[in-house]
Design a protein around this motif. Structure first.
Motif, PDB file in Angstrom:
ATOM      1  N   ASP A   1      91.747  46.413  15.271  1.00  0.00           N
ATOM      2  CA  ASP A   1      92.819  47.082  16.058  1.00  0.00           C
ATOM      3  C   ASP A   1      93.776  47.638  15.347  1.00  0.00           C
ATOM      4  OD1 ASP A   1      94.902  44.976  15.498  1.00  0.00           O
ATOM      5  OD2 ASP A   1      93.811  43.523  16.497  1.00  0.00           O
ATOM      6  N   ASP A   2      94.714  48.458  15.959  1.00  0.00           N
ATOM      7  CA  ASP A   2      95.803  49.116  15.209  1.00  0.00           C
ATOM      8  C   ASP A   2      97.094  48.579  15.300  1.00  0.00           C
ATOM      9  OD1 ASP A   2      93.989  51.206  14.692  1.00  0.00           O
ATOM     10  OD2 ASP A   2      94.381  52.283  16.502  1.00  0.00           O
ATOM     11  N   ARG A   3      97.221  47.257  15.750  1.00  0.00           N
ATOM     12  CA  ARG A   3      98.533  46.359  15.841  1.00  0.00           C
ATOM     13  C   ARG A   3      98.619  45.817  14.217  1.00  0.00           C
ATOM     14  NH1 ARG A   3      97.809  42.054  18.419  1.00  0.00           N
ATOM     15  NH2 ARG A   3      95.730  42.364  19.017  1.00  0.00           N
ATOM     16  N   PRO A   4      99.668  45.747  14.011  1.00  0.00           N
ATOM     17  CA  PRO A   4     100.106  45.486  12.502  1.00  0.00           C
ATOM     18  C   PRO A   4      99.853  43.781  12.538  1.00  0.00           C
ATOM     19  CG  PRO A   4     102.100  45.676  13.632  1.00  0.00           C
ATOM     20  CD  PRO A   4     100.929  46.208  14.487  1.00  0.00           C
TER      21      PRO A   4
ATOM     22  N   ARG B   1      96.393  50.035   9.666  1.00  0.00           N
ATOM     23  CA  ARG B   1      95.173  50.510   8.857  1.00  0.00           C
ATOM     24  C   ARG B   1      93.841  50.171   9.488  1.00  0.00           C
ATOM     25  NH1 ARG B   1      96.628  48.909   2.911  1.00  0.00           N
ATOM     26  NH2 ARG B   1      98.873  48.311   3.070  1.00  0.00           N
ATOM     27  N   THR B   2      92.756  51.191   9.351  1.00  0.00           N
ATOM     28  CA  THR B   2      91.590  50.978   9.976  1.00  0.00           C
ATOM     29  C   THR B   2      90.558  50.431   9.003  1.00  0.00           C
ATOM     30  OG1 THR B   2      91.926  52.891  11.315  1.00  0.00           O
ATOM     31  CG2 THR B   2      89.818  52.362  11.019  1.00  0.00           C
ATOM     32  N   ALA B   3      90.620  50.611   7.692  1.00  0.00           N
ATOM     33  CA  ALA B   3      89.834  50.225   6.813  1.00  0.00           C
ATOM     34  C   ALA B   3      90.314  50.164   5.377  1.00  0.00           C
ATOM     35  CB  ALA B   3      88.474  50.762   6.693  1.00  0.00           C
TER      36      ALA B   3
ATOM     37  N   GLN C   1      89.794  41.233  11.854  1.00  0.00           N
ATOM     38  CA  GLN C   1      89.154  42.018  10.638  1.00  0.00           C
ATOM     39  C   GLN C   1      87.746  41.503  10.362  1.00  0.00           C
ATOM     40  OE1 GLN C   1      92.643  40.746   9.604  1.00  0.00           O
ATOM     41  NE2 GLN C   1      91.574  38.533   9.840  1.00  0.00           N
ATOM     42  N   SER C   2      87.102  42.243   9.544  1.00  0.00           N
ATOM     43  CA  SER C   2      85.605  42.035   9.027  1.00  0.00           C
ATOM     44  C   SER C   2      85.983  40.878   7.856  1.00  0.00           C
ATOM     45  CB  SER C   2      84.869  43.089   8.773  1.00  0.00           C
ATOM     46  OG  SER C   2      85.351  43.951   7.578  1.00  0.00           O
TER      47      SER C   2
END
Length: 230
Positions: free
Chosen positions: A227-230, A10-12, A212-213
């Protein structure tokens, strides 16, 4: 409810709805006012010159304390309502999946991460398990204790027959005496103050070091992943 580590990239994700964010900041302001005025009620300022009626300093401090207490109560009731009607992340404040083995496993990982024993944190859409535990214990349970003891003490001012006395007057004889309730209320304030300091520290730390934010999420509502890692 805690769902563990996300398995998809997930990106957001939109996590905190507008009512939750407004409640968070209003609640933070109410707690700040309650802590400052509560401290001054317990440790009054030196006497001022002239007649006390010319200043009414402690009267104003007590008024701010009571007003902030009502704001905290109304906000708590609203937050409880929104936990029912809001999205899946809205009820984390009132639910704790202590029966799930995964929750405790992830909690240990978070403890190790905060102790600098893990190389990197894991991703969480809502609260991470450690934050989840402390939010329930301090804000929900602790908030209830502070409201019950606070309104019990306030009932001494409003008098017998008032709704404060009807709902909370039983607390004083149940605990022992008024001074005992005041002591527990005072110590509860210090527990919340320490929690707030830790909360601010960890929010800033995680915003810098985690994947994450955090701070911006409580402003915009969106959890941004780095990042794109799970």
């Amino acid at each position: 409810m805690y769902t563990g580590v996300p398995t998809v990239k997930r990106t957001a994700v939109y996590v905190y709805q507008t009512p939750v964010r407004i409640w968070h900041w209003v609640n933070a302001l109410a707690i700040t006012v309650l802590a400052i005025t509560g401290y001054l009620i317990g440790s009054p300022l030196p006497s001022l010159s002239g007649e006390a009626s010319d200043h009414y300093l402690m009267g104003n401090i007590r008024f701010l304390h009571f007003a902030a207490g009502y704001v905290f109560l109304v906000g708590f009731l609203f937050r409880l309502y929104w936990a029912v009607v809001g999205n899946r992340y809205s009820h984390q404040l009132f639910t704790l999946p202590f029966w799930r083995r995964a929750f405790w496993r992830e909690l240990v990982h978070e403890l190790r991460w905060y102790a600098f024993l893990e190389p990197e944190p894991r991703k969480y859409v809502g609260h991470n398990p450690l934050a989840h535990l402390f939010m329930v214990v301090i804000i929900t349970v602790g908030g209830l204790v502070m409201m019950v003891t606070g309104f019990a003490l306030y009932s001494e001012q409003t008098g017998p027959g008032s709704w404060q006395d009807t709902l909370f007057g039983w607390v004083i004889p149940a605990v022992g005496q008024s001074q005992d309730v005041r002591m527990w209320h005072h110590w509860g304030m210090w527990v919340i103050v320490v929690f707030v300091m830790l909360h601010v520290y960890t929010a800033i730390r995680e915003d810098i070091m985690s994947r994450q934010s955090l701070i911006s999420t409580m402003v915009s509502g969106w959890r941004m992943f780095k990042d794109d890692r799970p």
